[in-house]
Scaffold this motif. Structure first.
Motif, PDB file in Angstrom:
ATOM      1  N   GLY A   1       0.246   1.735  -1.509  1.00  0.00           N
ATOM      2  CA  GLY A   1      -1.174   1.447  -1.699  1.00  0.00           C
ATOM      3  C   GLY A   1      -1.495  -0.015  -1.485  1.00  0.00           C
ATOM      4  O   GLY A   1      -1.071  -0.630  -0.497  1.00  0.00           O
ATOM      5  N   SER A   2      -2.190  -0.617  -2.454  1.00  0.00           N
ATOM      6  CA  SER A   2      -2.662  -1.993  -2.272  1.00  0.00           C
ATOM      7  C   SER A   2      -1.542  -3.017  -2.419  1.00  0.00           C
ATOM      8  O   SER A   2      -1.771  -4.215  -2.246  1.00  0.00           O
ATOM      9  CB  SER A   2      -3.771  -2.293  -3.270  1.00  0.00           C
ATOM     10  N   ALA A   3      -0.318  -2.569  -2.736  1.00  0.00           N
ATOM     11  CA  ALA A   3       0.799  -3.526  -2.808  1.00  0.00           C
ATOM     12  C   ALA A   3       1.196  -4.033  -1.427  1.00  0.00           C
ATOM     13  O   ALA A   3       1.901  -5.025  -1.307  1.00  0.00           O
ATOM     14  CB  ALA A   3       2.004  -2.877  -3.491  1.00  0.00           C
ATOM     15  N   VAL A   4       0.746  -3.348  -0.366  1.00  0.00           N
ATOM     16  CA  VAL A   4       1.079  -3.807   0.986  1.00  0.00           C
ATOM     17  C   VAL A   4       0.110  -4.917   1.374  1.00  0.00           C
ATOM     18  O   VAL A   4      -1.095  -4.708   1.389  1.00  0.00           O
ATOM     19  CB  VAL A   4       0.956  -2.666   2.014  1.00  0.00           C
ATOM     20  N   PRO A   5       0.636  -6.123   1.663  1.00  0.00           N
ATOM     21  CA  PRO A   5      -0.290  -7.190   2.056  1.00  0.00           C
ATOM     22  C   PRO A   5      -0.873  -6.938   3.451  1.00  0.00           C
ATOM     23  O   PRO A   5      -0.312  -6.171   4.233  1.00  0.00           O
ATOM     24  CB  PRO A   5       0.596  -8.436   2.048  1.00  0.00           C
ATOM     25  N   ASP A   6      -1.975  -7.579   3.739  1.00  0.00           N
ATOM     26  CA  ASP A   6      -2.535  -7.523   5.089  1.00  0.00           C
ATOM     27  C   ASP A   6      -1.644  -8.325   6.026  1.00  0.00           C
ATOM     28  O   ASP A   6      -0.956  -9.245   5.601  1.00  0.00           O
ATOM     29  CB  ASP A   6      -3.945  -8.134   5.097  1.00  0.00           C
ATOM     30  N   GLY A   7      -1.684  -7.974   7.304  1.00  0.00           N
ATOM     31  CA  GLY A   7      -1.006  -8.780   8.309  1.00  0.00           C
ATOM     32  C   GLY A   7       0.457  -8.442   8.534  1.00  0.00           C
ATOM     33  O   GLY A   7       1.156  -9.175   9.212  1.00  0.00           O
TER      34      GLY A   7
END
Lengths: 301, 440
Positions: free
Chosen positions: B271-277
């Motif tokens: 989920g949101s634990a994956v950073p952008d980029g």
């Protein structure tokens, strides 16, 4: 290796050692009192972790205070220790108390495998985590490297608190003294009127809670997957063997040695990372076959 | 009656006319027994369990639509988590005692290496449905063994190409791979390809933590101190989850570009634990938001049904499973046609499968003479979007497998050293813009 890197390695090693010590502490305590190498200890770790993850995921919202999540971790450890510790001690181990140590080992191994399947039944195969706890505590900078407060401060702090509380408990309280007496000699303690059965149960539950606490504290940083308990039982056994079975202070020091040596290996020779704990264990056992801190007397705690 | 039913009826009618219906009826089995090996236990069950769910869903639909000219597929599932030796004896039992003629095996490259020669000996058609080791088909020519998806070379060369396209100016790289065959082999291919395309790159750290490592903190501290421009990890499952979560908590992605070729299979869990980029891949072009197939009726219907059944979006092993089954069905159909309507022998199907093109749920796959499937590779960059609790892969690029796979007869370790920078500007590479979240 520069001084900066050495300090970073120390920080990583201490954090790792904290977790390792908690798990090893439970294992060594149970051995001290019951004389059983409890392979099912890994299952306490796994169940503690999965239960903590379940609690944290259920509780965490955008504004959940960190303390609530930390209490959830503690609650998971206490609950798992109480339920599983009681089930295993009263249901199984008490019945093989006087049997061959090999049989006892096999019984705990069988229990471990049953718990593993039970764990798969309850939580499935998909990795679980309780990352919200780490996020709620924030980070700090050390030599330009970001660390999580949770790993670098909280985990070692809890390990230290657990160590001193357990020592004080064993030395200062009535029940603690009884545990020491049973460790010393079960027969004599029983003759003196100590209820060795009750002490056995009590110690086992405390040991199970420590194992589960290790799992609960690992849950926020690791991914819980089937088989997670196996790794920890092997690692914590290497700590216990290095220290000498039943040695509490020894376990703390051995966990620190192993934790720090491992992290220095990651910085300098990452190929050695995995074998470092076992190299240390083998090295120690070659020189001192009953572990670093075993003294030549019957008393084990 | 669907198209398959019609074809079957037509075949029967032709058979009746030419007087071969008796023979046909004899040859055609009551059902086609297939064995499927997948991880139901162990860490790789993150792939095996969705893969099995995909097989169940596809076979149910396929049988309901009439099967292969009326012959229904009857699957038996074997657990790869038993380990190579046990799996092998179960495999033999299925083939030798129960007369299974078709096997879909395996997820693990180790298991593919063990099983391929055995399949050849037993003369059973073995479709390697998910394993990636390129060695198995490069080191020996098989008659009965095919792979209906890409291999490690296809995947790694494409990953290097995408990295060089989106971040051409980096100087240093570090790797954190799992310590087992895939972790080591994928790095070897990646490094050799990178050195061929960008020889001035400096490798500043090579770390291979134990498979199933519970903690990457120390590795992350070291990487934070080293600050390499690029960090590669081909890890997967719980290991990848732990690495990404710890890296993200400690801001590693702000200092270095993370390249995670298997991140697609972890996105929904993390989920949101994956950073952008983060540069991410999916071992093929399998993505429920595939720019060319997100609105394709067959793909869309499959994704919807899979989600209804498992409460998750399909990940790459799901697509690989469908590919293997589609290839099998189409292989049989084609072989029956070539056999003038008669049920084909295993040899005929195996032969047919080496010379055909089929489609699973995304881009079609062409099978080569050596049994290797050419599966185009898609990569993108993670980006959080509103309306989806986990990031999408944005700026998707599809790199055709023909550019990134060693030609028939050549071995990958030597071939990757010969790739030229012109590859990067090939007009066959398709790039797409923003990835919109799913509509519902």
């Amino acid at each position: 290796m520069t001084v900066d890197l050495l300090l970073l390695a120390l920080a990583d090693g201490v954090s790792y050692a904290g977790l390792l010590f908690l798990v090893a502490l439970g294992l060594t305590l149970i051995f001290g009192v019951m004389g059983i190498v409890n392979v099912a200890h890994g299952a306490f770790f796994a169940f503690g972790g999965y239960t903590a993850a379940t609690f944290v995921v259920a509780l965490s919202g955008p504004d959940t205070p960190a303390i609530v999540l930390l209490l959830a971790l503690a609650a998971a450890a206490i609950l798992v220790g109480l339920v599983m510790g009681t089930a295993l001690e009263a249901g199984l181990l008490r019945r093989v108390q006087d049997k061959d140590p090999i049989l006892q080992l096999l019984v705990t191994f069988a229990a471990f495998m049953i718990f593993e399947d039970l764990q798969r039944l309850i939580w499935g195969a998909s990795p679980r985590s309780a990352a919200a706890v780490v996020d709620s505590l924030g980070t700090l900078e050390l030599f330009d490297v970001t660390y999580t407060r949770y790993q670098i401060l909280l985990v070692p702090a809890i390990a230290i608190v657990a160590y001193f509380s357990l020592r004080a408990f064993l030395r200062r309280t009535r029940i603690g003294k009884q545990i020491v007496a049973v460790t010393h000699s079960r027969e004599v303690a029983t003759a003196l009127g100590i209820n060795a059965k009750r002490i056995g149960w009590f110690t086992f539950v405390i040991g199970a809670m420590l194992g589960a606490l290790g799992g609960a504290l690992a849950a926020p940083v690791t991914s819980l997957v089937p088989g997670v308990g196996t790794d920890w039982i092997v690692l914590s056994f290497s700590v216990v063997a290095t220290a000498g079975l039943g040695q509490i202070t020894g376990a703390l020091i051995a966990a620190l040695i192993i934790g720090i040596a491992r992290s220095i290996a990651v910085y300098t020779m990452p190929e050695l990372e995995v074998v470092v704990p076992y190299l240390i264990m083998v090295g120690v056992l070659l020189v001192r076959p009953s572990g670093l801190f075993t003294v030549a007397q019957a008393r084990r705690i | 009656m669907g198209l398959r039913g019609l074809l079957g009826a037509a075949a029967l009618a032709i058979g009746a006319l030419t007087g071969t219906s008796a023979a046909l009826a004899q040859d055609k089995p009551a059902q086609l027994k297939i064995g499927i090996t997948t991880f139901m236990t162990g860490p790789a069950s993150v792939f095996g369990v969705p893969g099995k769910a995909a097989a169940e869903q596809w076979i149910e639909d396929f049988n309901a639509a009439g099967g292969i000219q009326g012959v229904k597929i009857a699957p038996v599932y074997l657990d790869e988590g038993l380990g190579g030796d046990n799996l092998l004896s179960e495999y033999r039992r299925l083939v030798q005692e129960q007369g299974t003629k078709v096997m879909l095996s395996a997820i693990s490259s180790g298991n593919c290496n063990i099983i391929a020669p055995v399949a050849e000996d037993l003369k059973v058609l073995n479709i390697m449905w998910d394993c990636s080791t390129e060695k198995v088909l490069e080191e020996r020519r098989y008659k009965y063994v095919v792979r209906t998806q890409g291999n490690a070379t296809t995947e790694m060369v494409a990953t290097v190409m995408y990295l060089l396209k989106v971040k051409p100016d980096f100087k240093t790289i570090a790797v954190v791979n799992q310590d087992y065959a895939w972790g080591r082999d994928s790095w070897e291919i990646f490094r050799n390809t990178l050195m061929a395309l960008k020889p001035d790159t400096k490798v500043v750290a090579e770390m291979f933590p134990k498979f199933g490592a519970p903690d990457y903190s120390t590795e992350i501290s070291r990487l934070s101190a080293l600050k390499p421009d690029v960090i590669l990890s081909t890890a997967w499952g719980g290991d990848l989850d732990t690495f990404v979560r710890q890296a993200s908590q400690r801001g590693l992605a702000k200092k270095s570009v993370l390249v995670l070729p298997l991140i697609e299979s972890s996105l929904e869990r993390l989920g949101s634990a994956v950073p952008d980029g983060v540069i991410g891949g999916m071992r093929g072009d399998h993505y429920f938001l595939h720019p060319e197939y997100r609105n394709d009726a067959k793909h869309k219907a499959f994704v919807a049904k899979f989600r209804a059944k498992t409460k998750t979006y399909p990940i790459y092993p799901v697509y690989h499973m469908v590919q293997a089954l589609e290839a099998l069905a189409q292989g049989y159909e084609k072989a029956i046609k070539a056999n003038k309507g008669k049920w084909p022998t295993t040899e005929q199907v195996a032969e047919t499968m080496r010379n055909m093109e089929f489609r699973g749920l995304t881009r079609p796959i062409r099978m080569r003479d050596d049994g290797q499937g050419l599966e185009d590779q898609m990569l993108g960059i993670t980006k959080a979007v509103p309306g989806l609790p986990f990031p999408v892969l944005d700026k998707l690029t599809i790199i055709p497998a023909t550019l990134t796979t060693a030609p028939v007869g050549q071995r990958s370790p030597e071939w990757v050293k010969t790739v030229k920078p012109e590859l990067l500007t090939s007009p066959l590479i398709k790039t797409y813009g923003d990835t919109a979240p799913p509509a519902n």
